[in-house]
Design a protein around this motif. Structure first.
Motif, PDB file in Angstrom:
ATOM      1  N   HIS A  93       0.811  -1.219   0.000  1.00 55.46           N
ATOM      2  CA  HIS A  93       0.000   0.000   0.000  1.00 55.46           C
ATOM      3  C   HIS A  93       0.848   1.275   0.000  1.00 55.46           C
ATOM      4  N   LYS A  94       2.169   1.101   0.138  1.00 54.62           N
ATOM      5  CA  LYS A  94       3.073   2.240   0.049  1.00 54.62           C
ATOM      6  C   LYS A  94       4.048   2.128  -1.132  1.00 54.62           C
ATOM      7  N   MET A  95       3.993   1.029  -1.847  1.00 57.04           N
ATOM      8  CA  MET A  95       4.925   0.798  -2.954  1.00 57.04           C
ATOM      9  C   MET A  95       4.476   1.558  -4.183  1.00 57.04           C
ATOM     10  N   ASP A  96       5.430   2.196  -4.872  1.00 59.41           N
ATOM     11  CA  ASP A  96       5.059   2.881  -6.106  1.00 59.41           C
ATOM     12  C   ASP A  96       5.454   2.033  -7.311  1.00 59.41           C
ATOM     13  N   ALA A  97       4.997   2.435  -8.471  1.00 56.36           N
ATOM     14  CA  ALA A  97       5.231   1.652  -9.680  1.00 56.36           C
ATOM     15  C   ALA A  97       6.711   1.551 -10.010  1.00 56.36           C
ATOM     16  N   GLY A  98       7.478   2.585  -9.677  1.00 52.88           N
ATOM     17  CA  GLY A  98       8.907   2.551  -9.931  1.00 52.88           C
ATOM     18  C   GLY A  98       9.606   1.475  -9.121  1.00 52.88           C
ATOM     19  N   GLN A  99       9.233   1.336  -7.854  1.00 55.82           N
ATOM     20  CA  GLN A  99       9.826   0.296  -7.009  1.00 55.82           C
ATOM     21  C   GLN A  99       9.500  -1.095  -7.544  1.00 55.82           C
ATOM     22  N   TRP A 100       8.282  -1.273  -8.002  1.00 56.74           N
ATOM     23  CA  TRP A 100       7.885  -2.553  -8.593  1.00 56.74           C
ATOM     24  C   TRP A 100       8.703  -2.830  -9.862  1.00 56.74           C
ATOM     25  N   LYS A 101       8.747  -1.863 -10.749  1.00 55.76           N
ATOM     26  CA  LYS A 101       9.378  -2.070 -12.054  1.00 55.76           C
ATOM     27  C   LYS A 101      10.880  -2.283 -11.937  1.00 55.76           C
ATOM     28  N   GLN A 102      11.543  -1.518 -11.074  1.00 58.76           N
ATOM     29  CA  GLN A 102      12.988  -1.674 -10.918  1.00 58.76           C
ATOM     30  C   GLN A 102      13.347  -3.103 -10.526  1.00 58.76           C
ATOM     31  N   VAL A 103      12.649  -3.628  -9.545  1.00 56.83           N
ATOM     32  CA  VAL A 103      12.956  -4.969  -9.051  1.00 56.83           C
ATOM     33  C   VAL A 103      12.637  -6.024 -10.104  1.00 56.83           C
ATOM     34  N   MET A 104      11.505  -5.890 -10.761  1.00 57.99           N
ATOM     35  CA  MET A 104      11.146  -6.869 -11.780  1.00 57.99           C
ATOM     36  C   MET A 104      12.117  -6.801 -12.966  1.00 57.99           C
ATOM     37  N   ASP A 105      12.515  -5.609 -13.346  1.00 59.49           N
ATOM     38  CA  ASP A 105      13.407  -5.452 -14.500  1.00 59.49           C
ATOM     39  C   ASP A 105      14.778  -6.068 -14.239  1.00 59.49           C
ATOM     40  N   VAL A 106      15.309  -5.877 -13.046  1.00 62.02           N
ATOM     41  CA  VAL A 106      16.635  -6.407 -12.731  1.00 62.02           C
ATOM     42  C   VAL A 106      16.558  -7.899 -12.413  1.00 62.02           C
ATOM     43  N   ASN A 107      15.693  -8.274 -11.495  1.00 63.36           N
ATOM     44  CA  ASN A 107      15.705  -9.644 -10.987  1.00 63.36           C
ATOM     45  C   ASN A 107      15.150 -10.646 -12.006  1.00 63.36           C
ATOM     46  N   LEU A 108      13.969 -10.387 -12.526  1.00 61.06           N
ATOM     47  CA  LEU A 108      13.347 -11.318 -13.463  1.00 61.06           C
ATOM     48  C   LEU A 108      13.713 -10.971 -14.907  1.00 61.06           C
ATOM     49  N   GLY A 109      13.642  -9.686 -15.257  1.00 66.37           N
ATOM     50  CA  GLY A 109      14.036  -9.275 -16.596  1.00 66.37           C
ATOM     51  C   GLY A 109      15.497  -9.583 -16.877  1.00 66.37           C
ATOM     52  N   GLY A 110      16.355  -9.376 -15.882  1.00 68.81           N
ATOM     53  CA  GLY A 110      17.769  -9.686 -16.053  1.00 68.81           C
ATOM     54  C   GLY A 110      18.006 -11.160 -16.302  1.00 68.81           C
ATOM     55  N   CYS A 111      17.236 -12.001 -15.632  1.00 70.08           N
ATOM     56  CA  CYS A 111      17.332 -13.446 -15.851  1.00 70.08           C
ATOM     57  C   CYS A 111      16.976 -13.784 -17.301  1.00 70.08           C
ATOM     58  N   PHE A 112      15.889 -13.219 -17.789  1.00 70.90           N
ATOM     59  CA  PHE A 112      15.524 -13.430 -19.193  1.00 70.90           C
ATOM     60  C   PHE A 112      16.605 -12.908 -20.126  1.00 70.90           C
ATOM     61  N   ASN A 113      17.045 -11.667 -19.910  1.00 68.45           N
ATOM     62  CA  ASN A 113      18.014 -11.048 -20.816  1.00 68.45           C
ATOM     63  C   ASN A 113      19.293 -11.874 -20.925  1.00 68.45           C
ATOM     64  N   MET A 114      19.785 -12.333 -19.787  1.00 73.91           N
ATOM     65  CA  MET A 114      21.038 -13.083 -19.798  1.00 73.91           C
ATOM     66  C   MET A 114      20.857 -14.465 -20.421  1.00 73.91           C
ATOM     67  N   CYS A 115      19.780 -15.138 -20.079  1.00 77.14           N
ATOM     68  CA  CYS A 115      19.544 -16.458 -20.683  1.00 77.14           C
ATOM     69  C   CYS A 115      19.355 -16.329 -22.193  1.00 77.14           C
ATOM     70  N   ARG A 116      18.634 -15.304 -22.606  1.00 71.94           N
ATOM     71  CA  ARG A 116      18.415 -15.113 -24.049  1.00 71.94           C
ATOM     72  C   ARG A 116      19.730 -14.879 -24.778  1.00 71.94           C
ATOM     73  N   ALA A 117      20.658 -14.197 -24.106  1.00 69.73           N
ATOM     74  CA  ALA A 117      21.934 -13.875 -24.745  1.00 69.73           C
ATOM     75  C   ALA A 117      22.843 -15.084 -24.919  1.00 69.73           C
ATOM     76  N   VAL A 118      22.657 -16.121 -24.098  1.00 71.24           N
ATOM     77  CA  VAL A 118      23.559 -17.285 -24.188  1.00 71.24           C
ATOM     78  C   VAL A 118      22.892 -18.535 -24.751  1.00 71.24           C
ATOM     79  N   ILE A 119      21.561 -18.579 -24.794  1.00 74.95           N
ATOM     80  CA  ILE A 119      20.893 -19.853 -25.042  1.00 74.95           C
ATOM     81  C   ILE A 119      21.138 -20.383 -26.455  1.00 74.95           C
ATOM     82  N   GLU A 120      21.211 -19.518 -27.448  1.00 75.14           N
ATOM     83  CA  GLU A 120      21.417 -20.025 -28.803  1.00 75.14           C
ATOM     84  C   GLU A 120      22.789 -20.696 -28.939  1.00 75.14           C
TER      85      GLU A 120
END
Length: 241
Positions: A93-120
């Motif tokens: 109830h105190k979290m803003d959209a920026g706090q949500w997006k930053q964490v998702m972009d680094v933690n989960l998005g970073g996992c996707f980005n790195m796996c995508r870069a090496v998987i082929e």
């Protein structure tokens, strides 16, 4: 495993640094990614001799360029350890959209980005070990961490799916879910809060980064090829799910 190349994101401090050093000791050629802390990265390089590379895992193009730089220096990446992560804690109830997006972009998005870069490359060479660092709080939840817990739970589902996609090409994908480990991130938790947390840990202490690194080396091994899609909890008994 002699001569295989391993890349650890967030690899110059905490769990990442311990994992990079353990992989080096096990005979891998290791590279460590870092974000913004140049001084810590240089100190890590000087202490370990492990080459360091700076890019933001939340930036897909930067991940592709970073992987290219590592592979130019060391050779094709056989083992990827996705350890980079951040917290931006707040009650929902105190979290803003920026706090949500930053964490998702680094933690989960970073996992996707790195796996995508090496998987082929891994698919073409018919070998790969992907080890994604989640968290006990991705399994159990934690008040004040809806963003962090969601990102870490997402890593588990992502990894299970990647495991199914890679199995026929000798690419494994597994999760390590650490409990509360003695790292700079955990050190930032207020002492009173940490005292309450430790009361819920049957082992009665924080884990050590080296204890997570041991699990990383185990899952990275050539001999671990029949282990895929699992979540290995290393949490002192805090959560037994």
């Amino acid at each position: 495993m002699a001569g295989r190349v391993a890349l650890v994101t967030g690899g110059t401090s905490g769990i990442g640094a311990a994992s990079a050093e353990a992989l080096l000791a096990a005979g891998y050629r290791v590279a460590a990614n870092f974000g913004a802390n140049e001084a810590a990265a240089r100190a890590f390089l000087g202490r370990t001799g492990i080459p360091v590379f700076s890019w933001d895992v939340a930036d897909g193009a930067a991940c592709i360029a970073g992987v290219e730089a590592v592979e130019k220096a060391l050779g094709p990446i056989d083992v990827l350890v996705n350890n980079a992560g951040i917290t931006r804690d707040a009650m929902l109830h105190k979290m803003d959209a920026g706090q949500w997006k930053q964490v998702m972009d680094v933690n989960l998005g970073g996992c996707f980005n790195m796996c995508r870069a090496v998987i082929e490359g891994m698919r073409a060479r018919r070998f790969g070990r992907v080890i994604n660092i989640s968290s006990v709080n991705g399994l159990s939840g934690q008040a004040g961490q809806t963003n962090y817990a969601a990102s870490k739970a997402g890593i588990i589902g992502f990894t299970k799916s990647l495991a199914l996609e890679g199995a026929s090409r000798n690419i494994t994908a597994n999760v390590i879910a650490p409990g509360y480990i003695d790292t700079p991130m955990v050190a930032a938790v207020p002492a009173a809060v940490m005292d309450d947390i430790l009361k819920t840990v049957p082992a009665g202490r924080l884990g050590r980064p080296e204890e997570i690194a041991r699990a990383v080396v185990f899952l990275a091994a050539d001999e671990a090829g029949f282990i895929t899609g699992i979540t290995l909890s290393v949490n002192g008994g805090k959560y037994l799910g």
